[in-house]
Design a protein around this motif. Sequence first.
Motif: not given
Length: 627
Positions: A283, A290-291, A335-337, A340, A286-287
Amino acid sequence: RDIAYAVLKMSLRCALFDDDPADTLSAAGMPGSKDTSSEDDERRNTKTRKSHAKSTALYPARLGDFARYIPLRLNERERSLLNVLESTLNVTEYTDNVDISGSFSSKTQRIIDGIIEVCNIATGLATAAGLDDAVIAVVSSNAWDRSELLDAQPPNAAPPVSYKLASRSPRQNANFLRDLYEIGRRNKVLNPSRMRGSYGKLMYLLQDAQSPAVAKTLGFCLYKELVMVGPYLEQFHRGLEFLEDSRLVEAVQYVDGFCHSTGRRLSRKEVDSIISHKREVTESLVKDYIQQQSEPRSTNIESIEEANSKEIVVTDRDMIDEENESNVKVLKFLNEEELRRCIDSIADAVATCVSNIKPVKRMLQLLEERFDPNDPKKNGKYSNLTLSAVSRVSSYNMGGGHYYGFSGFGNYNESSNSEGATLSHSHSTQFVFVWQSLKLWCEVQKNIHQLWVCADDDLLSTQSTYSLRNTGQGLNRVQSCPRVGSIMRQLLSQVQREAGSPWVGLSVIHLGDRDVPNALIFIDKYTQIPRFLRPLVDFVDGLDGMCSSNDGIGAYITKEFGGIDQLKMMVLCDYFKHGFDGSGDDGGSCIDGRLTSSWNWTSRIAKKRYYHAFMLSGFQGFDGEFK
């Protein structure tokens, strides 16, 4: 004096065992110690997490280099197309129609007819499954020039929202077909146990399509490079920086309930702590990466007029006019997708490496623990690995006289078989021979993803063609494998340097000959290693639990074999001797012959004295499923 003695004891312990001073103070009950149990547990769990993350880093080099050979996970739409491809390959008889000898028809024409037939079947199944919308989405996201979707449209025409595959020719559906076949190849690297009966058809079809004569007649190409995590991330802003982030190692670590450095079984609390920490790190990654999408974006120059002398970096092509378009570099943001998906892809590869290497390393550990190269009687009669070659010429009686020939009618016993061993080794030589072979297999499994990619490149290379030959095991496509051969020679040289003793046996690597005709045969052989070693390791390690949970089985093992340890030594001794005796191969001591001997040993297990004990443990076979 007591305090001084305790401090001295603490200092010595910290120096010798690299302990945390706070832990030592707490154990001694001295001032300054952290005496709360929660803090002690947290500190212990932190050490376990770090040790576990370090021990699971089994990729061959830096994570950034490893990612170049890791396939990108399939998304939902690609999985739908994979079902279409698998159904297509299950019904086609391409290789049966093409790889035949003595036919009077032109092979080139048979190849072209077979490729067109497979393409039409795939198109029909995709249309019947209602995947037209999924196809346009996948092709549009993968194609650099979306105007290629319709050959009849002008270059500047906007791509259609949807189209019907069945209404177009294979040439017009070339983008769809390239993506379809690439998805199948990528999925095979991700899941080697899948498509075992159809992957060969796919690769041989693409191999034929790479022929210049065939490609010219078809009018389109079916080859597309595999989508790998490393190159995929390189096209995004901060993609390479993400691969070099130290937190990524912990985010992709493999958790299987054991400490890989000590072999100790982790408690439920320790496992939960590792999993929780892994999620927190994921997490956090990812944070952080993508921020930036919500931050203001601008060019790296002050004015648009500087475009002729300096590259413009923007996030949207619409930000500049057509005159400066040639100098523009468009930034792509993850992007997040997508992020991940990349993390999960790397985690899958790490899990594959760990699970494949684990049975090989366990067999290496059992060899070192239960056998002594200098003492053939360490644990009784089953500690001797001395190997004597036997003649493969068997005798049989016909009409009252003895005749000799290369026949399979010889009597079978536990120390020989119808083929017989071809190697003669002393106990110490056989120990080193097996140890070096297992060590090489460890390195191969560690680099299996790179070997998969190299095998794919060699098979679909336009620089070398194949010839259809009878290799003694039917007609096979014989083709050189320069990329696979280069990697294998590097791994062999590395193991030879680490061995610390003279290399036992031949160091010949068979590739592109009658023993290993092509890269497909090579990669298929080496993916079998964990498949036949894992049941063997599970039987040996699970024997104690099986006997303790069932008194009847325990009594049978004791009566028939003399006890659990005797049975373990019998199985291990038999494998380390006759799984590396050269049987099933001409030479036996070459790099390929070692693997061939082991696979040949698995085919004879039904004739072993301990076979019924294997069956009682739930053993069903070494080969797995073909679906």
